[in-house]
Design a protein around this motif. Structure first.
Motif, mmCIF file in Angstrom:
data_model
loop_
_atom_site.group_PDB
_atom_site.id
_atom_site.type_symbol
_atom_site.label_atom_id
_atom_site.label_comp_id
_atom_site.label_asym_id
_atom_site.label_seq_id
_atom_site.Cartn_x
_atom_site.Cartn_y
_atom_site.Cartn_z
ATOM 1 N N LEU A 183 0.796 -1.228 0.000
ATOM 2 C CA LEU A 183 0.000 0.000 0.000
ATOM 3 C C LEU A 183 0.828 1.277 0.000
ATOM 4 C CD1 LEU A 183 -2.749 -1.007 2.593
ATOM 5 C CD2 LEU A 183 -2.948 -1.008 0.104
ATOM 6 N N PHE A 184 2.040 1.221 0.561
ATOM 7 C CA PHE A 184 2.739 2.473 0.830
ATOM 8 C C PHE A 184 4.161 2.584 0.270
ATOM 9 C CE2 PHE A 184 -0.197 1.725 4.466
ATOM 10 C CZ PHE A 184 -1.082 2.763 4.198
ATOM 11 N N LEU A 185 4.740 1.497 -0.218
ATOM 12 C CA LEU A 185 6.119 1.579 -0.717
ATOM 13 C C LEU A 185 6.133 1.626 -2.245
ATOM 14 C CD1 LEU A 185 8.178 -0.846 1.566
ATOM 15 C CD2 LEU A 185 7.840 1.620 1.768
ATOM 16 N N PRO A 186 6.477 2.775 -2.838
ATOM 17 C CA PRO A 186 6.493 2.871 -4.305
ATOM 18 C C PRO A 186 7.710 2.179 -4.908
ATOM 19 C CG PRO A 186 7.204 4.946 -3.345
ATOM 20 C CD PRO A 186 6.808 4.056 -2.196
ATOM 21 N N THR A 187 7.535 1.672 -6.106
ATOM 22 C CA THR A 187 8.623 1.044 -6.845
ATOM 23 C C THR A 187 8.571 1.521 -8.290
ATOM 24 O OG1 THR A 187 7.265 -0.879 -7.411
ATOM 25 C CG2 THR A 187 8.591 -1.017 -5.403
ATOM 26 N N ARG A 188 9.711 1.423 -8.963
ATOM 27 C CA ARG A 188 9.762 1.745 -10.392
ATOM 28 C C ARG A 188 9.795 0.456 -11.203
ATOM 29 N NH1 ARG A 188 14.223 5.792 -12.115
ATOM 30 N NH2 ARG A 188 15.553 4.196 -11.181
ATOM 31 N N LYS A 189 9.324 0.554 -12.436
ATOM 32 C CA LYS A 189 9.229 -0.612 -13.297
ATOM 33 C C LYS A 189 9.869 -0.311 -14.651
ATOM 34 C CE LYS A 189 5.822 -3.657 -15.430
ATOM 35 N NZ LYS A 189 4.375 -3.883 -15.661
ATOM 36 N N VAL A 190 10.564 -1.304 -15.204
ATOM 37 C CA VAL A 190 11.187 -1.144 -16.520
ATOM 38 C C VAL A 190 10.097 -1.076 -17.583
ATOM 39 C CG1 VAL A 190 12.707 -2.184 -18.236
ATOM 40 C CG2 VAL A 190 13.266 -2.368 -15.809
ATOM 41 N N VAL A 191 10.142 -0.037 -18.414
ATOM 42 C CA VAL A 191 9.157 0.107 -19.488
ATOM 43 C C VAL A 191 9.802 0.054 -20.874
ATOM 44 C CG1 VAL A 191 7.513 1.418 -18.091
ATOM 45 C CG2 VAL A 191 9.317 2.639 -19.315
ATOM 46 N N GLU A 192 11.135 0.111 -20.919
ATOM 47 C CA GLU A 192 11.801 0.063 -22.231
ATOM 48 C C GLU A 192 13.216 -0.464 -22.062
ATOM 49 O OE1 GLU A 192 13.436 3.213 -25.562
ATOM 50 O OE2 GLU A 192 11.526 3.672 -24.551
ATOM 51 N N LYS A 193 13.641 -1.312 -22.994
ATOM 52 C CA LYS A 193 15.007 -1.825 -23.022
ATOM 53 C C LYS A 193 15.611 -1.565 -24.389
ATOM 54 C CE LYS A 193 14.668 -5.694 -19.742
ATOM 55 N NZ LYS A 193 14.865 -7.162 -19.587
ATOM 56 N N SER A 194 16.867 -1.133 -24.389
ATOM 57 C CA SER A 194 17.587 -0.959 -25.645
ATOM 58 C C SER A 194 18.995 -1.503 -25.470
ATOM 59 C CB SER A 194 17.629 0.513 -26.061
ATOM 60 O OG SER A 194 18.255 1.298 -25.062
ATOM 61 N N TYR A 195 19.555 -2.015 -26.539
ATOM 62 C CA TYR A 195 20.872 -2.642 -26.493
ATOM 63 C C TYR A 195 21.894 -1.761 -27.198
ATOM 64 C CZ TYR A 195 18.381 -6.818 -24.981
ATOM 65 O OH TYR A 195 17.597 -7.700 -24.285
ATOM 66 N N GLU A 196 22.993 -1.494 -26.509
ATOM 67 C CA GLU A 196 24.124 -0.754 -27.067
ATOM 68 C C GLU A 196 25.340 -1.656 -26.984
ATOM 69 O OE1 GLU A 196 24.495 2.881 -24.935
ATOM 70 O OE2 GLU A 196 22.539 3.661 -25.584
ATOM 71 N N GLY A 197 25.556 -2.427 -28.044
ATOM 72 C CA GLY A 197 26.610 -3.437 -27.994
ATOM 73 C C GLY A 197 26.223 -4.517 -27.011
ATOM 74 N N ARG A 199 25.858 -3.867 -23.783
ATOM 75 C CA ARG A 199 25.193 -3.203 -22.660
ATOM 76 C C ARG A 199 23.697 -3.077 -22.910
ATOM 77 N NH1 ARG A 199 28.057 2.214 -20.862
ATOM 78 N NH2 ARG A 199 26.495 1.906 -19.219
ATOM 79 N N ILE A 200 22.924 -3.181 -21.834
ATOM 80 C CA ILE A 200 21.476 -3.010 -21.898
ATOM 81 C C ILE A 200 21.122 -1.702 -21.200
ATOM 82 C CG2 ILE A 200 19.230 -3.957 -21.307
ATOM 83 C CD1 ILE A 200 20.459 -6.699 -21.233
ATOM 84 N N ARG A 201 20.459 -0.823 -21.926
ATOM 85 C CA ARG A 201 20.007 0.436 -21.333
ATOM 86 C C ARG A 201 18.513 0.318 -21.029
ATOM 87 N NH1 ARG A 201 22.252 5.246 -20.893
ATOM 88 N NH2 ARG A 201 23.955 4.625 -22.285
ATOM 89 N N LYS A 202 18.146 0.623 -19.773
ATOM 90 C CA LYS A 202 16.757 0.481 -19.340
ATOM 91 C C LYS A 202 16.155 1.843 -19.013
ATOM 92 C CE LYS A 202 17.657 -4.052 -17.245
ATOM 93 N NZ LYS A 202 17.596 -4.848 -16.000
ATOM 94 N N ARG A 203 14.869 1.985 -19.325
ATOM 95 C CA ARG A 203 14.131 3.192 -18.954
ATOM 96 C C ARG A 203 13.002 2.788 -18.015
ATOM 97 N NH1 ARG A 203 9.880 6.362 -20.794
ATOM 98 N NH2 ARG A 203 9.420 4.909 -22.502
ATOM 99 N N PHE A 204 12.861 3.524 -16.911
ATOM 100 C CA PHE A 204 11.884 3.184 -15.882
ATOM 101 C C PHE A 204 10.738 4.190 -15.882
ATOM 102 C CE2 PHE A 204 15.877 1.359 -14.602
ATOM 103 C CZ PHE A 204 15.552 0.146 -14.017
ATOM 104 N N ASP A 205 9.588 3.737 -15.387
ATOM 105 C CA ASP A 205 8.442 4.633 -15.286
ATOM 106 C C ASP A 205 8.488 5.396 -13.971
ATOM 107 O OD1 ASP A 205 7.809 2.779 -13.383
ATOM 108 O OD2 ASP A 205 5.909 2.152 -14.269
ATOM 109 N N GLN A 206 7.465 6.185 -13.719
ATOM 110 C CA GLN A 206 7.368 6.935 -12.459
ATOM 111 C C GLN A 206 7.047 5.976 -11.327
ATOM 112 O OE1 GLN A 206 4.421 9.974 -12.522
ATOM 113 N NE2 GLN A 206 4.919 10.784 -10.503
#
Length: 249
Positions: A183-197, A199-206
């Motif tokens: 109910l009270f602890l917020p978390t972020r979630k991966v919404v996009e993944k991109s590959y640079e060689g 390496r994996i670059r991740k984008r998180f939501d609010q």
């Protein structure tokens, strides 16, 4: 030369057909893989068992059954004594009966406490897809593993618990911890993944709480939505935190 000629004749011994072992039949019936990281429908659950043996796996000790929805982050825990198939199944059935959304997928590791006919039959009766991790791929169950570290190991530690009193104490902790986390602890979630060689670059939501994600999903059962909203309005996160501090001290 004689052995070569004898192969041309039929053997008088009856032919034996080896039947697959029960464990192999179960693994054949339960597909191995991992859930897609961008799953969007609540009800895809990862399940795992955390052992409280203090580094010594001999004898009987407590375990925590941990269940996590990979889409919303909603999670529940229940402690049991031992890790028999019957005890684990009873605890899982109890948690699922109180789950706030419809369940469409269960994903476990390859432990015998999960890969058994009780759970397979239950999933078939309920129309739930049952999957298991690939052998030696611990990261196939990443969401529940992360919850195990955050809400089991960091709260109750690595000590050995092997009595009914200890199991009751663990469940008292989870009775406070579960509503606090959901109910009270917020978390972020991966919404996009991109590959640079490599390496994996991740984008998180609010960051949002599992409760907020459940409301936004529109997948809540009406009675569970009413109960969770009532809990949210009546519970004080500071009071829950203080009670947790006292009980685990």
């Amino acid at each position: 030369t004689l052995a070569r000629r004898l192969k041309e004749f039929d053997s008088p011994k009856p032919k034996r057909f080896l039947r697959p072992k029960p464990a192999n039949r179960l693994k054949r019936d339960i597909p191995a893989g991992r859930l897609p990281w961008n799953e969007s429908r609540p009800g895809a659950l990862e399940i795992d068992l955390v052992e409280h043996n203090g580094g010594d796996s001999s004898g009987l000790f407590a375990c925590t059954l941990s269940v996590t929805d990979m889409v919303t982050g909603y999670s529940r825990r229940q402690a049991i004594l031992g890790k028999s198939q019957k005890a684990v199944f009873a605890a899982l059935e109890s948690i699922l009966s109180q789950w706030p959304t419809a369940v469409h997928t269960l994903h476990s590791d390859n432990g015998s406490e999960f890969l058994n006919h009780h759970l397979l039959r239950f999933c078939k009766q309920k129309g739930i897809a049952f999957m298991r991790s690939r052998p030696y791929r611990k990261n196939d169950n990443p969401h529940v593993e992360q919850k195990n570290r955050q809400f089991v190991r960091e709260i109750v530690g690595y000590a050995r618990y092997d009595t009914q009193e200890a199991v009751a104490w663990l469940n008292a902790v989870y009775a406070l911890l579960d509503p606090y986390a959901n109910l009270f602890l917020p978390t972020r979630k991966v919404v996009e993944k991109s590959y640079e060689g490599k390496r994996i670059r991740k984008r998180f939501d609010q960051a949002r709480t599992p409760f907020q994600r459940l409301i936004e999903s529109g997948a809540l059962k009406p009675e569970m939505e009413h109960m969770l909203k009532a809990q949210f309005e009546t519970l004080n996160p500071l009071d829950l935190h203080d009670e947790l501090e006292k009980i685990v001290a």
